[in-house]
Scaffold this motif. Sequence first.
Motif, PDB file in Angstrom:
ATOM      1  N   THR A  21       4.312  -2.081  -2.298  1.00 17.48           N
ATOM      2  CA  THR A  21       3.613  -1.937  -3.793  1.00 17.48           C
ATOM      3  C   THR A  21       3.225  -3.596  -3.952  1.00 17.48           C
ATOM      4  N   ARG A  22       3.846  -4.512  -3.337  1.00 17.25           N
ATOM      5  CA  ARG A  22       3.449  -5.906  -3.954  1.00 17.25           C
ATOM      6  C   ARG A  22       2.224  -6.661  -3.153  1.00 17.25           C
ATOM      7  N   ASP A  62      -0.928  -5.266  -2.430  1.00 16.90           N
ATOM      8  CA  ASP A  62      -2.171  -5.206  -3.458  1.00 16.90           C
ATOM      9  C   ASP A  62      -1.635  -4.670  -4.932  1.00 16.90           C
ATOM     10  N   TYR A  63      -1.444  -5.798  -5.674  1.00 17.32           N
ATOM     11  CA  TYR A  63      -0.536  -5.589  -6.900  1.00 17.32           C
ATOM     12  C   TYR A  63      -1.752  -5.216  -8.128  1.00 17.32           C
ATOM     13  N   MET A  84      -0.770   0.234  -7.009  1.00 17.59           N
ATOM     14  CA  MET A  84       0.351  -0.183  -6.463  1.00 17.59           C
ATOM     15  C   MET A  84       0.704   1.135  -5.713  1.00 17.59           C
ATOM     16  N   ASN A 116      -0.794   1.907  -2.287  1.00 16.05           N
ATOM     17  CA  ASN A 116      -0.042   1.276  -1.087  1.00 16.05           C
ATOM     18  C   ASN A 116       0.958   1.801  -0.530  1.00 16.05           C
ATOM     19  N   SER A 170      -4.167   5.305  -9.459  1.00 18.26           N
ATOM     20  CA  SER A 170      -4.455   3.994  -9.183  1.00 18.26           C
ATOM     21  C   SER A 170      -5.594   3.426  -8.768  1.00 18.26           C
ATOM     22  N   MET A 178       4.398  -1.583 -12.983  1.00 17.39           N
ATOM     23  CA  MET A 178       3.600  -2.080 -11.967  1.00 17.39           C
ATOM     24  C   MET A 178       4.117  -1.571 -10.608  1.00 17.39           C
ATOM     25  N   HIS A 179       5.640  -2.042 -10.244  1.00 16.01           N
ATOM     26  CA  HIS A 179       5.868  -2.067  -8.863  1.00 16.01           C
ATOM     27  C   HIS A 179       6.863  -0.816  -8.738  1.00 16.01           C
ATOM     28  N   GLY A 188      -2.853 -10.591  -1.951  1.00 15.54           N
ATOM     29  CA  GLY A 188      -1.676 -10.275  -1.441  1.00 15.54           C
ATOM     30  C   GLY A 188      -1.593  -9.351  -0.295  1.00 15.54           C
ATOM     31  N   GLU A 189      -2.957  -8.594  -0.180  1.00 11.88           N
ATOM     32  CA  GLU A 189      -2.802  -7.846   1.101  1.00 11.88           C
ATOM     33  C   GLU A 189      -3.948  -8.545   2.418  1.00 11.88           C
TER      34      GLU A 189
END
Length: 417
Positions: free
Chosen positions: A64-65, A67-68, A71, A74, A105, A149-150, A413-414
């Motif tokens: 999840t973190r 690509d924030y 979420m 992912n 998403s 979010m997560h 992040g990704e």
Amino acid sequence: MAEIRNYTLNLGPQHPAAHGVLRLILELDGEVVQRADPHIGLLHRGTEKLAESRAFNQNIGFMTRMDYISMMLNEHPYVMAVERLLGIEVPLRAQYIRVMFDEVSRMLNHLFFLGTSGLDLGAMTMFLYTFREREDLFDCYEAVSGARMHTQYFRPGGVYRDLPETMPQYRSSRWSNQKDVDRLNANRQGSLLDFLWDFTERFPANVDEYETLLTDNRIWKQRTVGIGVVTPERALQLGFSGPMLRGSGVAWDLRKKQPYEVYDRLDFDIPVGVTGDCYDRYLVRIEELRQSNRIIRQCIEWLRRNPGPVMVSDRKVAPPSREEMKRDMESLIHHFKLFSEGYVVPEGEVYAAVEHPKGELGVYLMSDGANKPYRFRVRTATFPHLAAMDEMVRGHMLADVVSVVGTIDIVFGEVDR
């Protein structure tokens, strides 16, 4: 005569248009870009290595973190990969819920792209409009998982829990009186599906609003038309996927070409561009918002008619309910073992991919028969797009670099997983 030479400029990482921690080293001749060298690694998290030291069911939070911005999408390829290794059949209702939240998403991602790209190129109103809609979608995330979010809502074997019958309500405070609260709660009187249905009724008019602001806007077109052109052949050679590939005119979408979950039961279209520039990629994402809206409505209609389980019944994989756990010793043991030690996954290797808003997101898992991955690798969408940065901006002006960074829709992040 004075020697004329190129000079080097750092764009980012703290630049507002660098979308995170991108450092672009630009070689300029006046204001014309001769070369662009993207430097990454400033956000390196070591996600892939960390995941190899944790149990399979503890790694969903890492996904999840990454690509924030989108979420739940992912989480999807990871849980699919684990399910394939375990040989699990996911209940049909859980598959529809997954697809519905995949598209929620996708909307969250594309709205973020629209808002931030607009902000980069001077259209500040877009940012305010798109974040207004994102709030409603975050409320759906929160209602179903407890997190905005997560979420860690997708689990191997299904989803964490069924859709709630009530939506959280606003309360009056010193900042909002009862009249304001009643207005805000007007569409929250039913279930999550009712709230989301109301959103899908309003959303096409909101997309029309975005198009009124941007699609024929003279300044927007001057900043995007003919910028960062990639031919269909070159896009395939560079490993493009998602809107970056479809913007170049290649109708490739995993939801149609390699259907997973229940996408083969749903009716939707794949938008493609013509010229492969920033403007075409913008138009593709606008149309994808409309198609996601269409998919969500079909999922809601099916979910209203078809109750059922949302998780497999195997207690080695799915936790027992709180009620069972408190009255049955076996259930308590299963619960404790599942969350402390996880489950053993048979030996093997698997690759599972989904159509992420940014492109193809794939997870490669290798198991040696233990309770944690032996090898874990992620194929993220924006890494190949960023690698083509030099090719896309060469010969353009410095200001056009910002347009190209925006159209790639980077989330670091990704990239620096």
